[in-house]
Design a protein around this motif. Structure first.
Motif, PDB file in Angstrom:
ATOM      1  N   LYS A 274      20.606  23.241   5.335  1.00 49.48           N
ATOM      2  CA  LYS A 274      20.514  23.850   6.654  1.00 49.48           C
ATOM      3  C   LYS A 274      21.845  23.772   7.387  1.00 49.48           C
ATOM      4  O   LYS A 274      22.157  24.612   8.231  1.00 49.48           O
ATOM      5  N   GLU A 275      22.604  22.770   7.060  1.00 51.51           N
ATOM      6  CA  GLU A 275      23.898  22.596   7.724  1.00 51.51           C
ATOM      7  C   GLU A 275      24.983  23.456   7.067  1.00 51.51           C
ATOM      8  O   GLU A 275      26.138  23.414   7.468  1.00 51.51           O
ATOM      9  N   GLY A 276      24.569  24.233   6.028  1.00 49.23           N
ATOM     10  CA  GLY A 276      25.501  25.187   5.446  1.00 49.23           C
ATOM     11  C   GLY A 276      26.232  24.676   4.229  1.00 49.23           C
ATOM     12  O   GLY A 276      27.123  25.379   3.716  1.00 49.23           O
ATOM     13  N   GLU A 277      25.896  23.511   3.782  1.00 46.23           N
ATOM     14  CA  GLU A 277      26.584  23.012   2.592  1.00 46.23           C
ATOM     15  C   GLU A 277      26.066  23.753   1.360  1.00 46.23           C
ATOM     16  O   GLU A 277      24.932  24.191   1.302  1.00 46.23           O
ATOM     17  N   THR A 278      26.995  23.877   0.418  1.00 44.60           N
ATOM     18  CA  THR A 278      26.636  24.565  -0.835  1.00 44.60           C
ATOM     19  C   THR A 278      25.898  23.585  -1.745  1.00 44.60           C
ATOM     20  O   THR A 278      26.311  22.434  -1.924  1.00 44.60           O
TER      21      THR A 278
END
Length: 293
Positions: A274-278
């Motif tokens: 959700k925090e955008g990490e891959t």
């Protein structure tokens, strides 16, 4: 007797501290020993029952002899009564004979046989001894007097038909009484034989009953030992079920723990997502397993 060296002893310490594998082995030993003891108890019970059956046979045989003895004793009593009645009747008849003889004055003086013997003795003396004329004459007179007395008494007896008939009747009754007495003796001997056989049969029954009682004690000993092994076998089985349940609970707890850990890890990965990490492939698979993706 039961060979106690073959018995399996189970203690509370065994139940609490032995491993599952050790308890499984002990359960098998208890089961096998229980089965052996049950077989032993069954064999002893069979022998006991056979002995009890033989005891009953001996008792029945003794009872048969008792009944036969009693039956014979009843016959003995009947013949005794008949014998006594006939003897009493014969005595009365012989009393009448004596009374008739007395009435005929036949009870006085010598009987015919005695007179006959005296005559023979006098005649023998006449024939064998050398006597003077006077002595021989006197002897001849004695012989003649004896012969006259003999003939006189014989005629009285021969002429009295009532006396003869009475004597004959008395002798017949006495003879019949003797026959009953003989039956009393024969039957009493047979009754005694049956009494002796009854006593022997009861003695044999007592001996066999003692054997049966001893075999019953051995049966009880084996059965109690078998029951004790069965109870211990049940206790081990119960303990094994408890261990199985405990193991299952531990496995379930471990599964729940791993599941909770996987869920927590997946939530962390999802947060990163959700925090955008891959995310790599492994992370994605973890999210799928937990249903977060």
């Amino acid at each position: 007797m039961v060979d106690e060296s073959k018995n399996i002893e189970l203690t509370e310490d065994d139940l609490e501290n032995k491993s599952k594998g050790q308890l499984i082995k002990m359960a098998g030993q208890l089961r096998d020993r229980r089965n052996d003891l049950n077989q032993m108890a069954s064999e002893r019970a069979s022998k006991r029952d056979d002995l009890n059956a033989k005891t009953r046979e001996k008792v029945d045989k003794a009872q048969e002899h008792r009944e036969k003895r009693d039956e014979l004793n009843e016959q003995v009593q009947e013949h005794k009564e008949s014998r006594n009645e006939l003897n009493a009747e014969a005595n009365e008849l012989f009393d009448k004979v004596e009374q008739l003889k007395s009435d005929m004055e036949l009870d006085e003086g010598k009987d015919l046989e005695e007179l006959e013997e005296e005559i023979e003795e006098l005649e023998f003396k006449q024939q064998t001894e050398v006597l003077s004329s006077e002595d021989e004459k006197e002897l001849i007179e004695k012989i003649e007097n004896k012969r006259e007395e003999y003939e006189e008494r014989k005629q009285k007896l021969d002429q009295n038909e009532d006396l003869e008939e009475l004597v004959e009747e008395a002798e017949e009754v006495r003879s019949e009484a003797s026959q009953h007495h003989q039956k009393v003796t024969e039957l009493a001997d047979k009754a005694q034989e049956h009494h002796n056989q009854m006593i022997e049969a009861y003695r044999e029954a007592d001996d066999i009953r003692d054997e049966a009682d001893e075999m019953h004690e051995k049966f009880v000993e084996a059965q109690e030992a078998a029951d004790r092994h069965h109870e211990d076998f049940v206790r081990v089985q119960k303990r094994l079920r408890e261990l199985d349940k405990k193991e299952e609970e531990e496995r379930k707890s471990e599964r729940d723990k791993k599941k909770e850990e996987a869920k927590e890890e997946a939530e962390e990965i999802y947060q990163k997502f959700k925090e955008g990490e891959t995310l790599d492939t492994e992370d994605l698979m973890k999210l799928q397993k937990t249903g977060l993706l």
